[in-house]
Scaffold this motif. Structure first.
Motif, short mmCIF file in Angstrom:
data_model
loop_
_atom_site.label_atom_id
_atom_site.label_comp_id
_atom_site.label_asym_id
_atom_site.label_seq_id
_atom_site.Cartn_x
_atom_site.Cartn_y
_atom_site.Cartn_z
N GLU A 22 0.92 -1.34 -0.14
CA GLU A 22 -0.03 -0.11 0.06
C GLU A 22 0.87 1.41 -0.07
O GLU A 22 0.26 2.34 -0.35
N ALA A 23 2.21 1.12 0.42
CA ALA A 23 3.01 2.32 0.51
C ALA A 23 3.63 2.58 -0.83
O ALA A 23 4.39 3.59 -1.19
N PHE A 24 3.35 1.59 -1.84
CA PHE A 24 4.38 1.58 -3.02
C PHE A 24 3.44 1.22 -4.16
O PHE A 24 3.86 0.83 -5.13
N THR A 25 2.34 2.05 -4.01
CA THR A 25 1.36 1.95 -5.29
C THR A 25 1.78 2.61 -6.35
O THR A 25 2.58 3.68 -6.44
N GLU A 26 1.16 2.64 -7.83
CA GLU A 26 1.50 3.27 -8.94
C GLU A 26 1.07 4.70 -8.72
O GLU A 26 1.75 5.74 -9.00
N GLN A 27 -0.05 4.93 -7.96
CA GLN A 27 -0.58 6.27 -7.66
C GLN A 27 0.53 7.01 -6.82
O GLN A 27 0.86 8.15 -7.05
N GLN A 28 0.78 6.41 -5.64
CA GLN A 28 1.93 7.10 -4.85
C GLN A 28 3.35 7.34 -5.82
O GLN A 28 3.58 8.43 -5.39
N ALA A 29 3.60 6.28 -6.56
CA ALA A 29 4.79 6.60 -7.39
C ALA A 29 4.73 8.09 -8.25
O ALA A 29 5.55 8.63 -8.41
N ARG A 30 3.42 7.92 -8.68
CA ARG A 30 3.06 9.36 -9.50
C ARG A 30 3.30 10.44 -8.87
O ARG A 30 3.63 11.79 -9.19
N ARG A 31 2.88 10.53 -7.48
CA ARG A 31 2.82 11.80 -6.61
C ARG A 31 4.26 12.00 -6.28
O ARG A 31 4.56 13.19 -6.38
N VAL A 32 5.14 11.08 -6.28
CA VAL A 32 6.29 11.22 -5.92
C VAL A 32 7.49 11.53 -7.21
O VAL A 32 7.87 12.68 -6.98
N ARG A 33 6.94 11.30 -8.47
CA ARG A 33 7.72 11.67 -9.49
C ARG A 33 6.89 13.32 -9.70
O ARG A 33 7.87 13.82 -10.24
N SER A 34 5.90 13.52 -9.43
CA SER A 34 5.36 14.80 -9.69
C SER A 34 6.25 15.85 -8.80
O SER A 34 6.59 16.82 -9.20
N PHE A 35 6.38 15.33 -7.62
CA PHE A 35 7.51 16.20 -6.75
C PHE A 35 8.70 16.41 -7.17
O PHE A 35 9.03 17.50 -7.43
N HIS A 36 9.23 15.19 -7.60
CA HIS A 36 10.72 15.31 -8.28
C HIS A 36 10.76 16.17 -9.50
O HIS A 36 11.57 16.84 -9.96
N SER A 37 9.65 16.07 -10.32
CA SER A 37 9.69 16.74 -11.59
C SER A 37 9.55 18.15 -11.56
O SER A 37 9.49 19.34 -12.40
#
Length: 276
Positions: A22-37
């Protein structure tokens, strides 16, 4: 010269037990990448196909994620440290990190609310450089301690990012303990990629930060992989990427191999000691 030998411990996957992802979902990954981008230095790193090596090995495809381009730091570790620091700031402000891209993080508004923070960590190089880079970009302070025997070049690279840094006369574990004591004594924030009792939230944020790399690879792959090879280190990257692909593919997740050098084979030794 003695030939290099590979040793392994095989863990059969119990497909009846659902992985906790639950901590490593695709949705969470997209939130993380949005921050990095939101950082101007961001761009996806290439996924390179090694066609000749694949032919030599007798396999169809072989791909390598080349992290030498990541934020100009030649290492993926900055993904974890930056997301952890960003998440810490969001938590302090009572906001969602989705609403705190880079330009807002360095705004006068946020700086007046947050004040000056000091982030401290132990590293043998790349993690500390990533923490130092992030603190520098966010106009905060960073202190980095390195264990005995660390390379002078890596120390110089960390100092070049504006951090206070030095090599101790202690091993890695003792340096981590020392760093933790300083953080508690001075009210600094420890950003460590290892967890212990009472210290799990920031290590989880670090692990989630690595999902930007996993998501990029997932989108770049032209075929579904059958095998994934990950470096071990302290296990943060391996756990993060494996968690992401387990969530993506479920019971049909590719076989995962965790690889580490003979001189730092902590996970192998642990698995071997508990084998059978």
């Amino acid at each position: 010269m003695e030939k290099a030998r590979f040793k392994w411990v095989l863990r059969e996957r119990n497909r009846k037990i659902a992985a906790k992802t639950e901590a490593f979902t695709e949705q969470q990954a997209r939130r993380v990448r949005s921050f990095h981008s939101s950082f101007k230095e961001y761009s996806p790193t290439p996924l390179i196909e090694l066609t000749s090596l694949a032919q030599h090995l007798g396999i169809k495809n072989l791909f390598v994620k080349d992290e030498s381009y990541r934020f100009g730091l030649n290492a993926f570790k900055v993904l974890g440290g930056s997301f952890a620091i960003g998440s810490y700031i969001a938590n302090e402000l009572g906001e969602d990190i989705d609403d705190l891209p880079y330009m807002r993080l360095v705004s006068d508004e946020v700086r007046s609310l947050l004040g000056s923070k000091t982030f401290i960590t132990t590293t043998d190089g790349n993690h500390g450089r990533g923490v130092a880079w992030t603190a520098n970009r966010l106009k905060q302070q960073a202190i980095v301690y390195m264990p005995q025997g660390s390379a002078a070049e890596r120390l110089a690279n960390i100092r070049a990012e504006g951090a206070q840094a030095e090599i101790t006369d202690m091993n890695y574990d003792d340096t981590v303990r020392y760093t933790s004591e300083l953080a508690q004594k001075n009210g600094w924030i420890i950003v460590q990629d290892t967890a212990w009792d009472g210290y799990t939230r920031i290590p989880l944020w670090i692990m989630q930060g690595y999902m930007t790399m996993a998501l990029e690879a997932y989108e770049q792959l032209p075929v579904k992989p059958t095998h994934i090879f990950l470096q071990a280190g302290v296990g943060s990257l391996a756990g993060s990427v494996q968690g992401f692909f387990a969530d993506i593919y479920g019971s049909s997740c590719p076989l995962t191999f965790i690889v580490e050098p003979k001189g730092a084979d902590c996970l192998y030794q642990t698995a071997a000691a508990n084998d059978g």
